[in-house]
Write a protein that holds these residues in place. Structure first.
Motif, PDB file in Angstrom:
ATOM      1  N   ARG A   1      37.151  36.130  46.685  1.00  0.00           N
ATOM      2  CA  ARG A   1      36.467  34.835  47.346  1.00  0.00           C
ATOM      3  C   ARG A   1      37.395  34.253  48.511  1.00  0.00           C
ATOM      4  N   TYR A   2      38.527  35.108  48.565  1.00  0.00           N
ATOM      5  CA  TYR A   2      39.352  34.636  49.651  1.00  0.00           C
ATOM      6  C   TYR A   2      39.787  36.077  50.519  1.00  0.00           C
ATOM      7  N   SER A   3      40.415  35.764  51.319  1.00  0.00           N
ATOM      8  CA  SER A   3      40.920  36.674  52.338  1.00  0.00           C
ATOM      9  C   SER A   3      42.565  36.531  52.400  1.00  0.00           C
ATOM     10  N   ASP A   4      43.145  37.825  52.889  1.00  0.00           N
ATOM     11  CA  ASP A   4      44.767  37.536  53.103  1.00  0.00           C
ATOM     12  C   ASP A   4      45.478  37.512  52.046  1.00  0.00           C
ATOM     13  N   LEU A   5      44.963  38.232  50.782  1.00  0.00           N
ATOM     14  CA  LEU A   5      45.847  37.900  49.656  1.00  0.00           C
ATOM     15  C   LEU A   5      46.239  39.547  49.321  1.00  0.00           C
ATOM     16  N   ARG A   6      47.568  39.752  48.608  1.00  0.00           N
ATOM     17  CA  ARG A   6      47.700  41.022  48.009  1.00  0.00           C
ATOM     18  C   ARG A   6      48.582  40.647  46.622  1.00  0.00           C
ATOM     19  N   MET A   7      48.328  41.757  45.597  1.00  0.00           N
ATOM     20  CA  MET A   7      49.017  41.857  44.714  1.00  0.00           C
ATOM     21  C   MET A   7      50.361  42.501  44.599  1.00  0.00           C
ATOM     22  N   LEU A   8      51.482  41.736  44.148  1.00  0.00           N
ATOM     23  CA  LEU A   8      52.581  42.590  44.155  1.00  0.00           C
ATOM     24  C   LEU A   8      52.600  44.001  43.043  1.00  0.00           C
ATOM     25  N   PRO A   9      53.135  44.973  43.462  1.00  0.00           N
ATOM     26  CA  PRO A   9      52.974  45.972  42.686  1.00  0.00           C
ATOM     27  C   PRO A   9      53.488  46.131  41.383  1.00  0.00           C
ATOM     28  N   GLY A  10      52.651  46.804  40.505  1.00  0.00           N
ATOM     29  CA  GLY A  10      53.135  46.722  38.885  1.00  0.00           C
ATOM     30  C   GLY A  10      52.644  45.741  38.171  1.00  0.00           C
ATOM     31  N   ARG A  11      53.481  45.322  37.223  1.00  0.00           N
ATOM     32  CA  ARG A  11      53.121  43.920  36.344  1.00  0.00           C
ATOM     33  C   ARG A  11      54.429  43.333  35.935  1.00  0.00           C
ATOM     34  N   PHE A  12      54.155  42.224  35.472  1.00  0.00           N
ATOM     35  CA  PHE A  12      55.584  41.545  35.068  1.00  0.00           C
ATOM     36  C   PHE A  12      55.359  41.387  33.558  1.00  0.00           C
ATOM     37  N   MET A  13      54.209  41.612  32.984  1.00  0.00           N
ATOM     38  CA  MET A  13      54.387  41.733  31.473  1.00  0.00           C
ATOM     39  C   MET A  13      53.214  42.517  30.901  1.00  0.00           C
ATOM     40  N   VAL A  14      53.417  42.759  29.710  1.00  0.00           N
ATOM     41  CA  VAL A  14      52.258  43.520  29.258  1.00  0.00           C
ATOM     42  C   VAL A  14      51.883  42.525  27.863  1.00  0.00           C
TER      43      VAL A  14
END
Length: 274
Positions: free
Chosen positions: A211-224
């Motif tokens: 719904r927005y632009s100019d966003l990105r995920m940080l690679p990987g995960r911080f928890m499972v």
């Protein structure tokens, strides 16, 4: 005499075995529930199940029927079939709301992330699926990895009472948390100027970010996050009920039921728990 010696040896063997068996050894899963356990499980005669609509991996609303659908709904209906109990689905917008409802005695079963704080009042089955927690930042953010998040000056927006909130509240030492009203509100609050990091279900963040632009995920995960069935420890036969539900979950995982449900509901970003 030989009989007496044999009996003594047998008793000694049983005693030795009991001493090597730790007190907290898991109870073997039950394969049926007696009437006392049934009444403890569903005291009203109907199994009242809390469905969290705030996590799209677990459940959502059918666009046509407006009824809840998803993995947790499928599992709840299967439990109803196996116990012979009628099912009443009660929907909530957050996991925290389902936890509150079960503590208050308004529902009998919830689908929730395993967490030690909640575990004081809730008895869990083994996990049925695992979900990744991830961070999202704006495209121009200097942050490039999860390891950079917990630093002075960083502010993490997270859904209040969610598994991510509970986890980050324990683990984050230098950054600060900003709690949105729900997991669904995280991205909107983030984009309105609150915080510089958004945290939550990886899949939900990705969907909301469209719904927005100019966003990105940080690679990987911080928890499972391990998602399981939870029932109230306040019920007299909760241990028997947990054992019975453990058998069901084990069977649903090994038979392919959980995987088939994930595929049927087009779930990404999660996997069947081992």
């Amino acid at each position: 005499m030989r009989f007496l010696i044999g009996a003594l040896l047998c008793c000694a063997s049983q005693f030795a075995l009991s001493q090597t068996n730790p007190i907290n050894t898991p109870i073997p899963p039950m394969r049926s529930l007696d009437q006392a356990s049934i009444h403890s499980f569903a005291p009203t005669g109907t199994l009242r199940v809390g469905i969290n609509l705030g996590n799209p991996v677990l459940a959502g609303t059918d666009a046509q029927t407006k009824l809840p659908k998803g993995i947790t709904v499928d599992i709840a209906n299967e439990i109803g079939k196996r116990t012979g109990l009628p099912i009443e689905l009660k929907t909530f917008q957050t996991a925290g709301a389902t936890v509150d409802a079960i503590k208050e005695g308004n529902i009998d079963l919830i689908f929730v992330a395993i967490d030690p704080i909640r575990g004081a009042d809730i008895s869990y089955t083994p996990a049925y699926i695992q979900i990744e927690g991830a961070y999202m930042v704006k495209a121009n953010s200097p942050l490039m990895s999860n390891e950079q998040v917990d630093s002075p000056g960083n502010e993490i927006v997270v859904g209040k009472g969610s598994a991510y909130d509970l986890y980050l509240s324990r683990e984050i030492k230098q950054a600060s948390l900003i709690r949105a009203a729900s997991s669904q509100a995280v991205i909107d609050d983030f984009m309105s100027g609150q915080g510089n990091i958004a945290a939550g279900v990886k899949q939900q963040l990705e969907v909301d970010a469209k719904r927005y632009s100019d966003l990105r995920m940080l690679p990987g995960r911080f928890m499972v996050i391990n998602q399981a069935i939870g029932i109230p420890k306040a019920r007299p036969e909760f241990e028997n009920t947990t054992s019975y539900l453990t058998h069901i979950i084990d069977d649903l995982k090994s038979s392919g039921f959980i995987l088939a449900a994930m595929q049927r509901h087009s779930i990404q970003g999660a996997k069947v728990a081992q």
